[in-house]
Design a protein around this motif. Structure first.
Motif, PDB file in Angstrom:
ATOM      1  N   THR A   1      59.512   8.919  41.409  1.00 24.02           N
ATOM      2  CA  THR A   1      59.445   8.099  40.205  1.00 24.02           C
ATOM      3  C   THR A   1      58.420   6.989  40.360  1.00 24.02           C
ATOM      4  OG1 THR A   1      61.763   8.558  39.775  1.00 24.02           O
ATOM      5  CG2 THR A   1      60.815   6.681  38.638  1.00 24.02           C
ATOM      6  N   ARG A   2      58.356   6.398  41.533  1.00 21.79           N
ATOM      7  CA  ARG A   2      57.379   5.326  41.757  1.00 21.79           C
ATOM      8  C   ARG A   2      55.952   5.866  41.745  1.00 21.79           C
ATOM      9  NH1 ARG A   2      61.198   2.331  45.688  1.00 21.79           N
ATOM     10  NH2 ARG A   2      62.229   0.969  44.215  1.00 21.79           N
ATOM     11  N   VAL A   3      55.754   7.092  42.222  1.00 22.03           N
ATOM     12  CA  VAL A   3      54.415   7.698  42.163  1.00 22.03           C
ATOM     13  C   VAL A   3      54.017   7.913  40.705  1.00 22.03           C
ATOM     14  CG1 VAL A   3      53.077   9.768  42.718  1.00 22.03           C
ATOM     15  CG2 VAL A   3      54.586   8.782  44.426  1.00 22.03           C
TER      16      VAL A   3
ATOM     17  N   ASN B   1      41.492   0.929  42.587  1.00 22.85           N
ATOM     18  CA  ASN B   1      42.396   1.253  41.479  1.00 22.85           C
ATOM     19  C   ASN B   1      43.393   2.352  41.814  1.00 22.85           C
ATOM     20  OD1 ASN B   1      41.499  -0.468  39.205  1.00 22.85           O
ATOM     21  ND2 ASN B   1      39.556   0.452  39.744  1.00 22.85           N
ATOM     22  N   ARG B   2      43.063   3.221  42.731  1.00 23.39           N
ATOM     23  CA  ARG B   2      43.978   4.302  43.099  1.00 23.39           C
ATOM     24  C   ARG B   2      44.828   3.951  44.320  1.00 23.39           C
ATOM     25  NH1 ARG B   2      44.252   8.384  39.495  1.00 23.39           N
ATOM     26  NH2 ARG B   2      44.624   9.878  41.123  1.00 23.39           N
ATOM     27  N   SER B   3      44.618   2.762  44.894  1.00 20.27           N
ATOM     28  CA  SER B   3      45.334   2.389  46.118  1.00 20.27           C
ATOM     29  C   SER B   3      46.847   2.330  45.905  1.00 20.27           C
ATOM     30  CB  SER B   3      44.825   1.058  46.654  1.00 20.27           C
ATOM     31  OG  SER B   3      45.075   0.019  45.729  1.00 20.27           O
ATOM     32  N   GLN B   4      47.289   1.857  44.753  1.00 24.49           N
ATOM     33  CA  GLN B   4      48.737   1.773  44.511  1.00 24.49           C
ATOM     34  C   GLN B   4      49.359   3.162  44.482  1.00 24.49           C
ATOM     35  OE1 GLN B   4      50.298  -1.131  44.512  1.00 24.49           O
ATOM     36  NE2 GLN B   4      52.217  -0.033  44.464  1.00 24.49           N
ATOM     37  N   ILE B   5      48.641   4.144  43.951  1.00 22.50           N
ATOM     38  CA  ILE B   5      49.154   5.520  43.942  1.00 22.50           C
ATOM     39  C   ILE B   5      49.256   6.033  45.371  1.00 22.50           C
ATOM     40  CG2 ILE B   5      48.651   7.888  43.211  1.00 22.50           C
ATOM     41  CD1 ILE B   5      47.289   6.662  40.740  1.00 22.50           C
ATOM     42  N   ARG B   6      48.219   5.781  46.173  1.00 25.37           N
ATOM     43  CA  ARG B   6      48.250   6.237  47.571  1.00 25.37           C
ATOM     44  C   ARG B   6      49.387   5.564  48.338  1.00 25.37           C
ATOM     45  NH1 ARG B   6      42.348   5.265  48.243  1.00 25.37           N
ATOM     46  NH2 ARG B   6      41.448   6.921  47.013  1.00 25.37           N
ATOM     47  N   LEU B   7      49.562   4.265  48.116  1.00 26.27           N
ATOM     48  CA  LEU B   7      50.633   3.545  48.819  1.00 26.27           C
ATOM     49  C   LEU B   7      52.004   4.097  48.451  1.00 26.27           C
ATOM     50  CD1 LEU B   7      49.383  -0.147  48.616  1.00 26.27           C
ATOM     51  CD2 LEU B   7      49.527   1.298  50.643  1.00 26.27           C
TER      52      LEU B   7
ATOM     53  N   ILE C   1      52.481   7.423  50.201  1.00 26.74           N
ATOM     54  CA  ILE C   1      52.788   7.200  51.620  1.00 26.74           C
ATOM     55  C   ILE C   1      54.231   6.739  51.769  1.00 26.74           C
ATOM     56  CG2 ILE C   1      52.286   5.711  53.599  1.00 26.74           C
ATOM     57  CD1 ILE C   1      49.323   5.831  52.706  1.00 26.74           C
ATOM     58  N   GLY C   2      54.665   5.846  50.887  1.00 28.74           N
ATOM     59  CA  GLY C   2      56.058   5.390  50.913  1.00 28.74           C
ATOM     60  C   GLY C   2      57.028   6.520  50.648  1.00 28.74           C
ATOM     61  N   ARG C   3      56.669   7.426  49.745  1.00 26.14           N
ATOM     62  CA  ARG C   3      57.530   8.580  49.461  1.00 26.14           C
ATOM     63  C   ARG C   3      57.637   9.481  50.689  1.00 26.14           C
ATOM     64  NH1 ARG C   3      55.426  12.789  45.273  1.00 26.14           N
ATOM     65  NH2 ARG C   3      54.028  13.067  47.010  1.00 26.14           N
ATOM     66  N   ARG C   4      56.491   9.720  51.367  1.00 20.33           N
ATOM     67  CA  ARG C   4      56.532  10.556  52.572  1.00 20.33           C
ATOM     68  C   ARG C   4      57.373   9.889  53.657  1.00 20.33           C
ATOM     69  NH1 ARG C   4      50.846  11.960  51.458  1.00 20.33           N
ATOM     70  NH2 ARG C   4      50.270  10.123  52.660  1.00 20.33           N
ATOM     71  N   ALA C   5      57.234   8.564  53.806  1.00 17.60           N
ATOM     72  CA  ALA C   5      58.029   7.856  54.812  1.00 17.60           C
ATOM     73  C   ALA C   5      59.513   7.948  54.482  1.00 17.60           C
ATOM     74  CB  ALA C   5      57.587   6.400  54.901  1.00 17.60           C
ATOM     75  N   ALA C   6      59.861   7.798  53.215  1.00 16.16           N
ATOM     76  CA  ALA C   6      61.272   7.897  52.808  1.00 16.16           C
ATOM     77  C   ALA C   6      61.806   9.307  53.032  1.00 16.16           C
ATOM     78  CB  ALA C   6      61.425   7.504  51.337  1.00 16.16           C
ATOM     79  N   THR C   7      60.974  10.322  52.779  1.00 16.31           N
ATOM     80  CA  THR C   7      61.386  11.703  53.015  1.00 16.31           C
ATOM     81  C   THR C   7      61.630  11.943  54.496  1.00 16.31           C
ATOM     82  OG1 THR C   7      60.131  12.436  51.096  1.00 16.31           O
ATOM     83  CG2 THR C   7      60.719  14.116  52.709  1.00 16.31           C
ATOM     84  N   GLN C   8      60.739  11.432  55.348  1.00 13.10           N
ATOM     85  CA  GLN C   8      60.914  11.593  56.794  1.00 13.10           C
ATOM     86  C   GLN C   8      62.167  10.865  57.277  1.00 13.10           C
ATOM     87  OE1 GLN C   8      59.305  13.638  58.770  1.00 13.10           O
ATOM     88  NE2 GLN C   8      58.109  14.299  57.005  1.00 13.10           N
ATOM     89  N   GLN C   9      62.407   9.678  56.752  1.00 11.38           N
ATOM     90  CA  GLN C   9      63.604   8.932  57.132  1.00 11.38           C
ATOM     91  C   GLN C   9      64.862   9.682  56.684  1.00 11.38           C
ATOM     92  OE1 GLN C   9      63.799   5.033  55.469  1.00 11.38           O
ATOM     93  NE2 GLN C   9      65.603   4.453  56.614  1.00 11.38           N
ATOM     94  N   TYR C  10      64.829  10.264  55.504  1.00 12.67           N
ATOM     95  CA  TYR C  10      65.963  11.036  55.001  1.00 12.67           C
ATOM     96  C   TYR C  10      66.222  12.246  55.901  1.00 12.67           C
ATOM     97  CZ  TYR C  10      68.739  13.840  51.757  1.00 12.67           C
ATOM     98  OH  TYR C  10      69.709  14.607  51.184  1.00 12.67           O
ATOM     99  N   ARG C  11      65.149  12.944  56.288  1.00 12.51           N
ATOM    100  CA  ARG C  11      65.306  14.103  57.171  1.00 12.51           C
ATOM    101  C   ARG C  11      65.856  13.679  58.531  1.00 12.51           C
ATOM    102  NH1 ARG C  11      59.692  17.318  55.835  1.00 12.51           N
ATOM    103  NH2 ARG C  11      60.361  18.103  53.814  1.00 12.51           N
ATOM    104  N   ARG C  12      65.383  12.542  59.039  1.00 12.55           N
ATOM    105  CA  ARG C  12      65.879  12.045  60.321  1.00 12.55           C
ATOM    106  C   ARG C  12      67.368  11.740  60.222  1.00 12.55           C
ATOM    107  NH1 ARG C  12      66.809   7.172  62.183  1.00 12.55           N
ATOM    108  NH2 ARG C  12      65.732   6.163  60.474  1.00 12.55           N
TER     109      ARG C  12
END
Length: 176
Positions: free
Chosen positions: A2-4, A99-105, A108-119
């Protein structure tokens, strides 16, 4: 996710409508000035932020003004205009990266949250497996203890039966 979508939404086109209506009724000391003035302005259009940082907008504006001035030839007066406006910042907010940095951030946050969830899932599964094997070990230990107890009861009963012949009292106490 949703944030993306929210970060990507900054680049969506937006439709806008602005409307103002001003009425002025003030007495004048001069007959050459109107005392009642009405101005109406309506703007509608589309604006969009481009990935380069450029703000592009296009709108159509209609203005109507009327007053009670007796010597005005056109009353009410209508004016309209179509405007295309493009603004490109030169320093702050310039370029694709800025201008696209917020999308990239957010990605990256979504991938980190996914990895934390898997852990966390792996941790829970590991804890469940450990608890299961501790349960299996405890059940086997209970079975072994029950067999040992049954064997010792048999030995004790045999020793108790022979206690009058060749078994000392200390052996009987140790077996108990």
């Amino acid at each position: 996710q949703t944030r993306v979508v929210e970060a990507e939404g900054a680049f969506d086109a937006a439709f806008f409508v602005n409307m103002t209506n001003n009425k002025v009724d003030q007495p004048t000391a001069n007959a050459l000035l109107g005392s009642q003035i009405q101005q109406f302005d309506l703007q509608s259009g589309v604006r969009k932020l481009l990935p380069s940082g450029m703000q592009a907008q296009s709108f159509y504006s209609i203005q109507r003004s009327s007053n009670n001035f007796q010597f005005q030839a056109l009353n009410p007066q209508w004016t309209s205009k179509f405007v295309v406006d493009m603004r490109q910042p030169m320093l702050r907010g310039f370029g694709l990266d800025a201008n696209r940095s917020q999308i990239r951030l957010t990605k990256i946050g979504r991938r980190a949250a996914t990895q934390q969830y898997r852990r966390q899932i792996r941790e829970v599964v590991r804890n469940v497996e450990e608890a299961y094997w501790r349960l299996v070990q405890s059940r086997r230990a209970l079975v072994v203890s029950a067999r040992l107890l049954a064997s010792f009861e048999q030995i004790y009963n045999k020793l108790a039966a022979r206690s009058e012949f060749d078994v000392y009292t200390i052996q009987l106490a140790d077996t108990r």
